[in-house]
Design a protein around this motif. Structure first.
Motif, PDB file in Angstrom:
ATOM      1  N   VAL A 183       0.775  -1.257   0.051  1.00 43.86           N
ATOM      2  CA  VAL A 183      -0.170   0.065  -0.086  1.00 43.86           C
ATOM      3  C   VAL A 183       0.794   1.284  -0.290  1.00 43.86           C
ATOM      4  N   ASP A 203      10.369   2.828   7.029  1.00 40.71           N
ATOM      5  CA  ASP A 203       9.870   1.480   7.490  1.00 40.71           C
ATOM      6  C   ASP A 203      11.084   1.055   8.348  1.00 40.71           C
ATOM      7  N   ARG A 208      12.558  -3.315   1.898  1.00 41.95           N
ATOM      8  CA  ARG A 208      11.375  -2.670   1.368  1.00 41.95           C
ATOM      9  C   ARG A 208      11.599  -1.096   1.158  1.00 41.95           C
ATOM     10  N   VAL A 300      -9.093   6.868   6.148  1.00 41.10           N
ATOM     11  CA  VAL A 300      -9.409   5.956   4.662  1.00 41.10           C
ATOM     12  C   VAL A 300      -9.918   4.873   5.256  1.00 41.10           C
ATOM     13  N   ARG A 302     -11.067   2.047   2.661  1.00 41.55           N
ATOM     14  CA  ARG A 302     -10.963   1.502   1.228  1.00 41.55           C
ATOM     15  C   ARG A 302     -11.049   2.640   0.170  1.00 41.55           C
TER      16      ARG A 302
HETATM   17  P1  NAD Z   1       2.026  -4.395   4.958  1.00 37.57           P
HETATM   18  O1  NAD Z   1       2.245  -4.909   6.229  1.00 37.57           O
HETATM   19  O2  NAD Z   1       2.982  -5.159   3.945  1.00 37.57           O
HETATM   20  O3  NAD Z   1       2.847  -3.218   5.285  1.00 37.57           O
HETATM   21  C1  NAD Z   1       3.167  -2.437   6.202  1.00 37.57           C
HETATM   22  C2  NAD Z   1       4.728  -2.054   6.391  1.00 37.57           C
HETATM   23  O4  NAD Z   1       4.986  -1.228   7.380  1.00 37.57           O
HETATM   24  C3  NAD Z   1       5.975  -3.238   6.303  1.00 37.57           C
HETATM   25  O5  NAD Z   1       6.671  -3.212   5.206  1.00 37.57           O
HETATM   26  C4  NAD Z   1       6.457  -2.818   7.829  1.00 37.57           C
HETATM   27  O6  NAD Z   1       7.460  -3.510   7.769  1.00 37.57           O
HETATM   28  C5  NAD Z   1       6.305  -1.410   7.967  1.00 37.57           C
HETATM   29  N1  NAD Z   1       6.333  -0.996   9.383  1.00 37.57           N
HETATM   30  C6  NAD Z   1       6.177  -1.870  10.367  1.00 37.57           C
HETATM   31  N2  NAD Z   1       6.340  -0.935  11.533  1.00 37.57           N
HETATM   32  C7  NAD Z   1       6.847   0.379  11.171  1.00 37.57           C
HETATM   33  C8  NAD Z   1       7.193   1.456  11.765  1.00 37.57           C
HETATM   34  N3  NAD Z   1       6.963   1.662  13.017  1.00 37.57           N
HETATM   35  N4  NAD Z   1       7.178   2.436  10.859  1.00 37.57           N
HETATM   36  C9  NAD Z   1       7.314   2.460   9.645  1.00 37.57           C
HETATM   37  N5  NAD Z   1       7.011   1.104   8.901  1.00 37.57           N
HETATM   38  C10 NAD Z   1       6.678   0.179   9.751  1.00 37.57           C
HETATM   39  O7  NAD Z   1       0.753  -3.920   4.593  1.00 37.57           O
HETATM   40  P2  NAD Z   1       0.105  -3.210   3.577  1.00 37.57           P
HETATM   41  O8  NAD Z   1      -0.804  -4.177   2.585  1.00 37.57           O
HETATM   42  O9  NAD Z   1       1.250  -2.335   2.686  1.00 37.57           O
HETATM   43  O10 NAD Z   1      -0.872  -2.358   4.248  1.00 37.57           O
HETATM   44  C11 NAD Z   1      -0.524  -1.279   4.880  1.00 37.57           C
HETATM   45  C12 NAD Z   1      -1.689  -1.035   6.045  1.00 37.57           C
HETATM   46  O11 NAD Z   1      -2.875  -0.415   5.482  1.00 37.57           O
HETATM   47  C13 NAD Z   1      -2.203  -2.181   6.755  1.00 37.57           C
HETATM   48  O12 NAD Z   1      -2.204  -1.721   8.178  1.00 37.57           O
HETATM   49  C14 NAD Z   1      -3.445  -2.602   6.195  1.00 37.57           C
HETATM   50  O13 NAD Z   1      -4.272  -2.969   7.071  1.00 37.57           O
HETATM   51  C15 NAD Z   1      -4.008  -1.145   5.994  1.00 37.57           C
HETATM   52  N6  NAD Z   1      -4.692  -1.039   4.856  1.00 37.57           N
HETATM   53  C16 NAD Z   1      -5.960  -0.141   5.106  1.00 37.57           C
HETATM   54  C17 NAD Z   1      -6.835  -0.097   4.089  1.00 37.57           C
HETATM   55  C18 NAD Z   1      -8.065   0.920   4.179  1.00 37.57           C
HETATM   56  O14 NAD Z   1      -8.943   0.808   3.649  1.00 37.57           O
HETATM   57  N7  NAD Z   1      -7.803   1.850   5.091  1.00 37.57           N
HETATM   58  C19 NAD Z   1      -7.024  -0.778   2.805  1.00 37.57           C
HETATM   59  C20 NAD Z   1      -5.844  -1.744   2.576  1.00 37.57           C
HETATM   60  C21 NAD Z   1      -4.801  -1.855   3.512  1.00 37.57           C
END
Ligand code: NAD
Ligand code: ZN
Length: 357
Positions: A183, A203, A208, A300, A302
């Motif tokens: 994302v 990150d 990444r 946000v 979706r």
């Molecule tokens: P993901 O878990 O692959 O990515 C999260 C990233 O954050 C990872 O690369 C991780 O290493 C990093 N991270 C962990 N701790 C951290 C910190 N303290 N500081 C900075 N980075 C850190 O997930 P994704 O698929 O990329 O999704 C991201 C987030 O968005 C998830 O929480 C997911 O649930 C959410 N999401 C929300 C919606 C929405 O509608 N709001 C939609 C899709 C996903």
């Protein structure tokens, strides 16, 4: 010919860590529905949560459910009332179908509809299957130069488009993105396509962050072991980019409680903090700072009305979401695909499943 007796292999979660490939009966589409032969389905973090725990956030499974919501397919058959699609059309599937009748739907913010039916959000079946039936107005025709893999990626890309819109990202914006998962990386590509100038990303994974750099991120900051010194991180962000117009939180980590602090510190007065990631329920944040500096905190959930924009950006080559595909599997290997997506050692970014390969 009739599809009514065809068999449809579906990837069904029967409970936590109980994934099976079941044959279900396939019926003809009615009304505005189209029957799709599924192309690709991507795996997302919420799919992994249902697989591991049979629940995700406020949603809990209470009966077997087909998993998958990042999908694309080809129209096989149209219901009698279908007007815009025809057999052979390839489409990206927008997985959430709202009621289309309520105040919120009429206001155009249908993602917030109280009567939403969303693929693989209990009890609604998802689309990790050979065939899938969906209303035509939530199927978006793909131009010839867009692949079915790219079509499946329109779902997370729509999240990124919506997040950037919520943050008023535009020409010359400087953007902080916390989290470089699929994302966050799609938010990076989208922000740049929308005209952002500097993008800074955080990150805790060096891999990444390295990928973020190759995708055009201007500055990366590794937050690993930094959670106790967030003020310092805020200063570092300020040093590399003195004016952050929008901070978009995409980490969802529990430590994003403190990551929050940093966006609020580094976001300019009058800027936006956009919450995409889901951390703890009641994070402690410097709310008075937000009020004093008129920083708009925006949620946000979706996306709404973002698929046409996402498809246009991919078709024109301005966004290349397929660079995030790290692994590919076929439908019968779904459990392996989920294990790969789940394992921190696999190096997976986006795992894609080909449903009819
Ligand atoms: P993901 O878990 O692959 O990515 C999260 C990233 O954050 C990872 O690369 C991780 O290493 C990093 N991270 C962990 N701790 C951290 C910190 N303290 N500081 C900075 N980075 C850190 O997930 P994704 O698929 O990329 O999704 C991201 C987030 O968005 C998830 O929480 C997911 O649930 C959410 N999401 C929300 C919606 C929405 O509608 N709001 C939609 C899709 C996903
Ligand atoms: Zn509604």
């Amino acid at each position: 010919y009739s599809m009514s007796t065809s068999e449809n292999l579906c990837v069904v979660l029967h409970g936590a860590e109980d994934m099976r490939v079941d044959a279900r009966e396939q019926t003809d589409p009615c009304g505005n529905d189209v029957l799709l032969k599924m192309g690709s389905v991507g795996i997302c973090g919420s799919d992994l949560k249902y697989w591991k725990y049979a629940k995700c956030g406020r949603f809990t499974m209470s009966s077997p459910m087909v998993i998958g919501h990042e999908g694309s397919g080809t129209v096989l058959k149209c219901g009698p009332d279908v007007k815009h699609l025809k057999p052979g059309d390839r489409v990206a599937i927008e997985p959430g179908v709202p009621c289309r009748q309520c105040y919120i739907c009429h206001a155009g913010r249908y993602n917030l509809c109280g009567d939403m039916k969303f693929c693989a959000t209990p009890p609604v079946d998802g689309n990790l299957s050979q065939y899938f039936t969906h209303p035509e107005d939530f199927c978006f025709k793909l131009p010839d130069n867009v692949s079915l893999d790219q079509g499946a990626l329109m779902e997370p890309l729509a999240v990124a488009v919506y997040a950037c819109q919520r943050g008023d990202v535009g020409l010359g914006s400087n953007v902080l993105i916390c989290g470089a998962g699929p994302v966050g990386l799609l938010v990076l590509m989208t922000a740049k396509a929308m005209g952002a100038d500097k993008v800074v990303m955080t990150d805790i994974s060096e891999n990444r962050l390295a990928l973020a750099k190759t995708l055009g991120c201007d500055h990366v900051i590794n937050m690993k072991d930094r959670s106790s010194n967030m003020e310092d991180c805020g200063k570092e962000i300020k040093a590399v980019c003195p004016r952050i117009d929008a901070a978009i939180e995409c980490s969802g980590a529990d430590s994003s409680v403190s990551t929050w602090y940093s966006p609020l510190q580094s976001t300019r007065p009058g800027g936006s903090v956009v919450l995409v990631g889901r951390g703890s329920k009641e994070p402690s944040i410097p709310l008075v700072d937000a009020a004093t500096f008129e920083i708009d905190i925006k949620g946000v959930f979706r996306y709404a009305n973002c698929y046409p924009k996402a498809i246009a950006m991919v078709s024109s080559g301005k966004i290349k979401p397929e660079v995030l595909i790290s692994h590919q599997f076929i439908l019968k290997e779904s459990e392996k695909a989920f294990q790969c997506a789940y394992s921190p050692d696999s190096g997976a970014i986006k795992v894609m499943i080909r449903c009819n390969a």
